[in-house]
Design an enzyme around this catalytic site. Structure first.
Site, short mmCIF file in Angstrom:
data_model
loop_
_atom_site.label_atom_id
_atom_site.label_comp_id
_atom_site.label_asym_id
_atom_site.label_seq_id
_atom_site.Cartn_x
_atom_site.Cartn_y
_atom_site.Cartn_z
N GLU A 64 0.83 -1.21 0.00
CA GLU A 64 0.00 0.00 0.00
C GLU A 64 0.86 1.25 0.00
OE1 GLU A 64 -2.90 -0.53 3.15
OE2 GLU A 64 -3.95 -2.06 1.96
N ASN A 65 0.19 2.39 -0.15
CA ASN A 65 0.90 3.65 -0.26
C ASN A 65 0.03 4.75 0.35
OD1 ASN A 65 1.82 6.22 -1.81
ND2 ASN A 65 3.36 4.68 -2.29
N TYR A 68 -3.18 6.42 -1.83
CA TYR A 68 -3.82 5.10 -1.91
C TYR A 68 -3.76 4.40 -3.26
CZ TYR A 68 -5.83 5.92 2.76
OH TYR A 68 -6.01 6.15 4.10
N CYS A 73 -1.95 -4.77 -5.55
CA CYS A 73 -2.44 -6.02 -4.96
C CYS A 73 -1.35 -7.10 -4.96
CB CYS A 73 -3.61 -6.56 -5.76
SG CYS A 73 -5.10 -5.57 -5.69
N GLU A 75 -1.56 -10.20 -5.87
CA GLU A 75 -1.52 -11.04 -7.08
C GLU A 75 -0.66 -10.39 -8.16
OE1 GLU A 75 -4.10 -10.05 -5.30
OE2 GLU A 75 -5.87 -11.29 -5.62
N CYS A 115 -6.75 -7.36 -11.11
CA CYS A 115 -5.87 -8.54 -11.07
C CYS A 115 -6.38 -9.62 -12.02
CB CYS A 115 -5.79 -9.10 -9.65
SG CYS A 115 -4.82 -8.05 -8.55
N1 THU Z 1 -5.98 -6.52 -2.32
C1 THU Z 1 -5.16 -7.45 -2.88
O1 THU Z 1 -3.96 -7.49 -2.60
N2 THU Z 1 -5.69 -8.32 -3.75
C2 THU Z 1 -7.00 -8.36 -4.12
O2 THU Z 1 -7.37 -9.09 -5.03
C3 THU Z 1 -7.97 -7.50 -3.44
C4 THU Z 1 -7.39 -6.41 -2.62
C5 THU Z 1 -5.41 -5.56 -1.39
C6 THU Z 1 -5.34 -4.16 -1.94
C7 THU Z 1 -5.31 -3.34 -0.67
O3 THU Z 1 -3.98 -3.26 -0.21
C8 THU Z 1 -6.10 -4.18 0.32
O4 THU Z 1 -6.17 -5.48 -0.22
C9 THU Z 1 -7.51 -3.67 0.58
O5 THU Z 1 -8.20 -3.50 -0.61
#
Ligand code: THU
Length: 165
Positions: A64-65, A68, A73, A75, A115
């Site tokens: 994260e950052n 935002y 993600c 994946e 993703c």
């Molecule tokens: N997130 C993922 O890493 N993969 C997903 O498929 C859904 C969401 C992360 C993004 C963010 O850091 C946090 O989950 C909340 O959305």
């Protein structure tokens, strides 16, 4: 107008420890990766682990950052790293897990739309179906046999070639 139907089979288990050892291994690696997520804003920890056709296993977690939308993600972190380090190697299986210390998550967490599009790109490129295992901390797992079940009618490179000039 003709009505068409799209349906697919998927597998479900209450205990991912009933999966074959290679799949269990990916799930465990995904949980370990989730534990190292950088997610101070959502506190949502996502881990991904994928196996390539050369046997190499790559893991990733969400990054994260403070701005935002600049985060990524789990994946995509794993998929992009795999493609950057092992171009041309197809992804055979991807395991995705998520948990948060804020609440109990009883269900598996499916990949987000962005993703799915990235998974579709690599499935198309590798010309092989990417198996997707989603597992939750309470042991449940869903297994899909290809990205098209997550993203039917996906846009991919062939459509660019079909464009008329
Ligand atoms: N997130 C993922 O890493 N993969 C997903 O498929 C859904 C969401 C992360 C993004 C963010 O850091 C946090 O989950 C909340 O959305």
């Amino acid at each position: 107008m003709n009505q068409k139907n799209f349906s697919f089979n998927y597998f479900e288990t209450e205990d991912y420890r009933s999966l074959d050892p290679a799949d269990q291994d990916l799930v465990i690696r995904a949980f370990n990766a989730a534990g190292k997520a950088f997610s101070p804003y959502s506190q949502f920890k996502v881990g991904a682990a994928l196996r390539l056709d050369n046997g190499v296993i790559i893991t990733g977690n969400n990054q994260e950052n403070a701005a935002y939308p600049s985060g990524l993600c789990a994946e995509r972190v794993a998929m992009f790293y795999a493609s950057s380090q092992y171009p041309g190697h197809a992804v055979e299986t991807l395991a995705v897990v998520a948990y948060t210390d804020l609440a109990r998550l009883d269900s598996v967490v499916p990949p987000c739309g962005a993703c799915r599009q990235v998974l579709a790109e690599y499935q198309h490129l590798g010309n092989n179906k990417i198996r997707i295992i989603m597992a939750s901390a309470n042991g449940k797992a869903l297994i899909l046999e290809g990205v098209e079940t997550l993203l039917p009618f996906s846009f991919h490179a062939d459509y660019l070639k079909k464009a008329k000039h």
